[in-house]
Design an enzyme around this catalytic site. Structure first.
Site, short mmCIF file in Angstrom:
data_model
loop_
_atom_site.label_atom_id
_atom_site.label_comp_id
_atom_site.label_asym_id
_atom_site.label_seq_id
_atom_site.Cartn_x
_atom_site.Cartn_y
_atom_site.Cartn_z
N GLY A 38 -49.99 -61.74 22.54
CA GLY A 38 -50.85 -60.78 23.21
C GLY A 38 -50.09 -59.63 23.84
N HIS A 41 -49.13 -54.01 21.43
CA HIS A 41 -48.68 -52.62 21.40
C HIS A 41 -48.60 -52.17 19.94
CE1 HIS A 41 -44.93 -54.49 20.31
NE2 HIS A 41 -44.88 -55.15 21.46
N HIS A 44 -47.13 -54.59 17.36
CA HIS A 44 -48.05 -55.61 16.85
C HIS A 44 -49.03 -54.99 15.85
CE1 HIS A 44 -47.21 -57.45 20.95
NE2 HIS A 44 -46.88 -58.42 20.14
N GLN A 68 -41.98 -72.16 24.54
CA GLN A 68 -40.83 -71.33 24.20
C GLN A 68 -40.23 -70.59 25.41
OE1 GLN A 68 -43.40 -69.01 21.37
NE2 GLN A 68 -42.09 -67.30 21.93
N GLN A 161 -35.77 -65.42 14.73
CA GLN A 161 -37.05 -66.13 14.64
C GLN A 161 -37.58 -66.06 13.21
OE1 GLN A 161 -40.45 -65.84 17.54
NE2 GLN A 161 -41.23 -64.30 16.14
N LEU A 192 -40.24 -51.53 20.23
CA LEU A 192 -41.37 -51.86 21.10
C LEU A 192 -41.40 -53.37 21.38
CD1 LEU A 192 -44.42 -49.64 20.21
CD2 LEU A 192 -42.31 -49.08 21.40
N SER A 193 -41.70 -53.71 22.62
CA SER A 193 -41.76 -55.10 23.03
C SER A 193 -42.70 -55.21 24.22
CB SER A 193 -40.35 -55.55 23.46
OG SER A 193 -40.43 -56.66 24.32
O1 PAF Z 1 -42.98 -63.49 18.23
C1 PAF Z 1 -43.83 -63.94 19.03
O2 PAF Z 1 -44.63 -63.22 19.61
C2 PAF Z 1 -43.87 -65.44 19.30
O3 PAF Z 1 -42.60 -65.98 19.29
C3 PAF Z 1 -44.80 -66.20 18.32
C4 PAF Z 1 -44.29 -66.10 16.91
C5 PAF Z 1 -46.21 -65.62 18.41
C6 PAF Z 1 -44.86 -67.67 18.70
O4 PAF Z 1 -45.35 -67.85 19.98
#
Ligand code: PAF
Length: 290
Positions: A38, A41, A44, A68, A161, A192-193
């Protein structure tokens, strides 16, 4: 002309999303999935746009996954902005959002967890965020079991990841293909993050330096490919001088994220430079392929 905004359905229950997935499959539709935490930005939304080219429907999930987050990380204060996220997704024409509640995705303590191979999960991010990839892979497996997508999109910004999830789906022979999307950057280069919102105005003006240093390191490597260690040290030092607290700045092989040896350098094995550093209390990561 005004674009038509579709009303999106927000699915909360696991049974409900499974029922939907089954219906889509019975209609021979290809589910393209974008898992997120969520606070959406443009980064995404670039994943969502790519997903739209890969399938229909696009299912987006929003779930802030406590598995996580380490004990000293920002789980509690992680930005939760469901209503504005919904607006953004509706503008993109997304009609299914899966936003499970914590008690539904983790009704009991999640004792069964994925244990990714240590050689790729205990390095870089995994070295500084204990158990991080156990949390990521476990939630992604669980989300995949709910949504049952044909393809799933992940950004290259989270390079490690992406690689771990690709390996996971291959080794488990999962019916989901992982597709990568390029990192989406602000005009000054900052990736962006969701965590960028934590940066003060001053920090935000310094933040693009991380990507600049990655580019400088790439240029130096092109000139003097046998001085990787030296180049890493220079970048590390420079970040410290400008007030950063770097965790790593490291050249790695693209395919397994291990440290390149002289054979790799001579044979021009594809490499990537990965960096993580704190600016104030905000930890930023970025990378650049060579
Ligand atoms: O990259 C992310 O936003 C998270 O690590 C993910 C893949 C949605 C898992 O919670």
């Amino acid at each position: 002309m005004m674009s038509k905004v579709i009303k999106m359905e927000t699915v909360r229950s696991l049974n409900q999303i499974r029922k939907k997935s089954l219906e889509f499959k019975e209609n021979f539709q290809t589910i393209a999935f974008v898992p997120t935490m969520g606070n959406l930005h443009d980064g995404h939304l670039s994943l969502v746009k790519l997903a739209k080219k890969c399938g229909d429907p696009v299912v987006v999930s929003i779930f802030v996954n406590k598995l996580q987050f380490g004990p000293n990380e920002d789980f509690e204060k992680y930005p939760r902005t469901l209503y504005s996220d919904i607006e953004k997704l509706e503008k993109e024409g997304i009609y299914i959002l899966f936003a499970p509640k914590e008690k539904d995705l983790y009704p009991v303590e999640q004792e069964f967890r994925i244990n990714p191979p240590k050689d790729i999960s205990n390095i870089l991010e995994g070295e500084f965020r204990d158990g991080y990839f156990i949390g990521v892979t476990t939630v992604v497996l669980k989300l995949f079991l709910c949504v049952q997508p044909k393809v799933a999109i992940f950004g290259k910004k989270d390079y490690q990841q992406l690689m771990i999830l690709k390996n996971m789906t291959q080794q488990f022979a999962m019916p989901t293909k992982i597709i990568h999307a390029e990192t989406f950057r602000a005009s000054d280069g900052l990736a962006l993050s969701s965590r960028n919102i934590y940066l003060s105005t001053r920090e935000r003006s310094i933040a693009p330096m991380l990507f600049k240093e990655l580019n400088n390191a790439k240029i130096l490597f092109k000139k003097e490919s046998d001085s990787i260690k030296e180049i890493e040290k220079i970048a590390f030092r420079k970040l410290i001088d400008f007030g950063w607290e770097p965790d790593y700045f490291s050249f790695r092989r693209q395919n397994d994220l291990q440290i390149p040896n002289s054979y790799d350098v001579i044979n021009k094995t594809p490499l990537v430079i990965l960096a993580a550093a704190k600016l104030g209390t905000t930890r930023l990561i970025d990378n650049l392929e060579i």
